[in-house]
Every structure is written in C-alpha cells, then in structure tokens.
Design a protein around this motif. Structure first.
Motif, short mmCIF file in Angstrom:
data_model
loop_
_atom_site.label_atom_id
_atom_site.label_comp_id
_atom_site.label_asym_id
_atom_site.label_seq_id
_atom_site.Cartn_x
_atom_site.Cartn_y
_atom_site.Cartn_z
N GLU A 247 0.64 -0.87 -0.37
CA GLU A 247 -0.34 -0.05 -0.19
C GLU A 247 0.83 1.13 0.29
N ALA A 248 2.55 1.31 0.72
CA ALA A 248 2.89 2.68 0.44
C ALA A 248 3.69 2.56 -1.12
N THR A 279 3.69 9.97 13.74
CA THR A 279 2.52 10.51 14.58
C THR A 279 2.61 11.99 15.17
N TYR A 284 2.87 13.61 7.09
CA TYR A 284 3.44 12.42 6.80
C TYR A 284 2.21 11.56 6.50
N LEU A 285 1.79 10.37 5.24
CA LEU A 285 1.27 9.75 4.69
C LEU A 285 1.92 8.14 5.11
N THR A 286 1.15 7.02 5.24
CA THR A 286 1.08 6.11 6.01
C THR A 286 2.04 5.47 4.63
N HIS A 289 4.09 -0.45 7.68
CA HIS A 289 3.55 -0.54 9.00
C HIS A 289 4.59 -0.11 10.86
N ARG A 292 7.65 5.27 13.01
CA ARG A 292 8.04 6.32 14.34
C ARG A 292 8.54 7.68 13.87
N SER A 294 10.69 9.03 10.51
CA SER A 294 11.73 9.32 8.55
C SER A 294 12.87 10.42 8.10
N GLU A 312 12.52 5.41 5.92
CA GLU A 312 12.24 4.50 7.05
C GLU A 312 11.96 3.67 8.11
N GLN A 314 11.08 2.20 12.22
CA GLN A 314 9.82 1.85 13.26
C GLN A 314 10.42 2.62 14.66
#
Length: 386
Positions: A247-248, A279, A284-286, A289, A292, A294, A312, A314
């Motif tokens: 999806e990214a 967050t 920021y776009l998703t 997964h 946290r 980028s 990116e 986590q």
C-alpha cells in the motif's frame, strides 16, 4: 592567619584557638606559609591578601588545565611524561605510550628545524595523529616547545607540551563519508556494454540491489523508496523500494507542498526533511507499518530535483543530522546513476532505430523482387493450377 596592621593576630588566635588550630604567619610571610602546609581558610588583611595573588593564580591555572575537556601533558625530550592533567591520566596506557612516542618524534623534528635556519625563532606546533591499538579511538596531539631551559645548548629542546583531543567522532564520520563515496562511485560505474547485456528492467534491478545493499551496510537504512519526478505530469513515479508494504508503494504522489506527504513536499521545495516522530507530523502519509520516524532527501542533478529518496524507521528519532548528510551525499550518486542509466537506454534505442532503418533499406530491393515473383506465381496458378 597573616599578621599585619589590619589583623590583630594575637587576639584572633586566642579567640579561635578553642575551635581551630591557628597558625600565625608574620607580615609578608603568607607565601611561605601556603607552600609549607595546607590550610582550610586564610585570614589576612588587604595588603597581605594581595601578596598571595601569585600562588593563587598558579593554582587557578592548574585548575583550568584540569577542567578543560582535552588531555594536557608536559614531556621530557625523551618522551617521558613529567606532568599530566586528569583527562590525560584517564587515557589507556597504550595510548599514553603512543603519545610519548609522538613527543619524541616532535622533539627530533623541532631540533632539526632549529638546525635548518629557525634558530632563535619560535617553532610552530606540530600536529600528530594517534590511534588506540584496536583503532577504536582516534586522537589528535598538538605538540609545542616549552621555553628553553637554562644552560641548554642552542637549538636543544628539553621539554614539550602536548594537547591531546579525542577526534574519534570526527574520524568515524570521515570514514563513513569515504565509504559512501566509494559506494557511490560503484553505483555510477555504468557503461554501454552493461546495457547491451541486460535489458532495462534487469539493469534497474541490478542498480536497485546495489542501492539497497549500500544503504543497509553503510547507513543502516532498511526501509526505503526512491521516486523519480515526471516533468510532464509532476508525478513521483516509484522506481525502487525495499522493506515497505504494497500500500505504501501504490500511493500516487505529486511534487506539491500540500496533500502529497513529505515526499511531495521535498520534491516541490528541494529541501531535505527529517521527521523525528511521524505521529506528530501532519505531512506524513502512511508508509512502513509501525513507522515512527522518517528521513527524506531530494535527488538532485545539476541543482535540479529529479526525484526523492525516502527512508523510514520503526523507532522514534532514529535519524540524525549526520544521517541526513550521509543520505544527501548518497542521493547525489543515486541521481547520477539513474540519469546515466536513462541516457544509455535512450542511446541504445536510437542506435537500434538507426540499425533498423539501415537494414530495412538494404532489404527493400530483394523484398520487392520476392513480391514480384509471388505475384507472377499467383497469376500463373490461377491460369494453370497444376
């Protein structure tokens, strides 16, 4: 206590004797008293206090040498450490031995300089590099001549002082930049022969494998995407990615400051973007997964933005200013490599078109003959099928 016209030493001594051990020094004798023992407090008149200024200044000088964040030492001409501050004394024994060797080399150099026309003139400090035996720590030692000793022969260096600075962080940064430079040079090592052997998809795949490998090994970037800017539409086309969900990679992004995520913003402004906590960032776009943080840098070619390089993590605050600098340097090579690949593919296409036109020209005459013969046979067959 220093006796004097402003200090009734005898009376004060009697008053304080029940609680303290009091030593009375004669007027002007404060210097000798301080050198002979240690005291918790000194009581003196103004005149006597001023006479204590020199030894206090010496102690203050020592305090400064102890407080600075660099190692300082005084060494003999043989390299033996005569005095060192606390920071220097904390160095590993093998490092100290190497600094002693540096001091010996410095003495030899200074004496040679004195013999070759520098006699009577101050000798400039010498700069030396010192590494720990395991190459885990790096130091820079600046060695200077300490004033000539009484009775020393002209040009003879008796003592040197060394200021030792830990440059491990700087050296590691330089080593990393050198490694990125070597990796980048390999990325742009494209030639026509490579393109002849591989079609466009294969060549792009090979380039992607190298970029992913160097990103992981040199910069510890494991989740990344590279998008190139389509100048006609402004769309950021995904050309390679690693460690990101489908999806990214399916996101449609354009070079725009609004509504197209951080990558669109970077492509539009040409400025790198370090996001410590996704967050808390509305741009920021998703992507990854559980992402946290980028880091996104523009891909530049001759000061022109041709795409973006996005990484990116986590972990919150996973990227530093050093990472930004490394990514920008690496990104320049990525841009060059992609541009060279495009040029070689275009060149190959033009060569193929030229060859095709030439072959078609050479085949025209025999093809015409074959068509005439085919028409003759067709006409003959209609009149005489057998």
């Amino acid at each position: 206590m220093v006796d004097g016209p402003l200090v009734p030493a005898a009376e004060l001594a009697r008053a304080l004797a029940t609680h303290f051990e009091v030593v009375v020094a004669p007027p002007g004798g404060g210097d000798d008293a301080l050198r002979s023992a240690e005291y918790q407090a000194i009581l003196a008149g103004t005149v006597e206090y001023l006479s204590l200024d020199r030894p206090l200044s010496e102690r203050e000088s020592n305090a400064v040498l102890e407080a600075i964040g660099e190692g300082v030492c005084l060494a003999s001409s043989e390299g033996r450490i005569l005095w060192a501050n606390e920071r220097f004394r904390a160095y590993d024994g093998q490092v100290v031995s190497r600094i002693e060797a540096v001091c010996r080399r410095a003495v030899q150099r200074f004496e040679e300089m004195a013999k070759t026309g520098n006699a009577g003139r101050p000798l400039p400090p010498g700069k030396f590099e010192v590494a720990s035996p395991d190459n885990a720590q790096f130091y820079e030692a600046v060695v200077s001549v300490v004033g000539a000793a009484a009775g020393a022969a002209p040009g003879k260096v008796v003592r040197v002082a060394a200021v030792v600075r830990d440059v491990t962080s700087t050296r590691r940064t330089q080593q990393k930049m050198d490694a990125i430079d070597r990796a980048g040079s390999e990325l742009v090592r494209l030639d026509a022969e490579s393109v002849r052997k591989l079609h466009v998809g294969e060549r792009l795949k090979l380039l992607e494998e190298k970029i992913v490998k160097f990103s992981h090994e040199l910069m510890h970037f494991d989740h990344l995407a590279i998008r190139l800017l389509d100048e006609r539409t402004g769309k950021l086309e995904l050309v390679m990615a690693s460690g990101l969900p489908p999806e990214a990679m399916e996101l449609e992004l354009y070079a725009s400051c609004e509504g197209n995520g951080i990558m669109g913003y970077v492509a539009a402004t040409g400025r790198s973007y370090l996001c410590p906590d996704v967050t808390k960032d509305k741009r920021y776009l998703t992507g990854l997964h559980g992402a946290r943080s980028s880091l996104t840098v523009p891909l530049r070619l001759h000061d022109k933005v041709i795409g973006v390089f996005n990484i990116e993590s986590q972990q919150v605050g996973a990227f530093t200013e050093d990472d930004r600098q490394f990514a920008e340097i690496f990104g320049r090579y990525v841009a060059i490599a992609l541009h060279m690949l495009n040029l070689l593919v275009v060149e190959r296409g033009e060569v193929n078109a030229t060859v095709t036109e030439r072959v078609e020209g050479e085949l025209n005459e025999p093809l015409d003959d074959i068509l005439k013969e085919a028409d003759w046979l067709k006409d003959l067959a209609s009149r005489d099928p057998e």
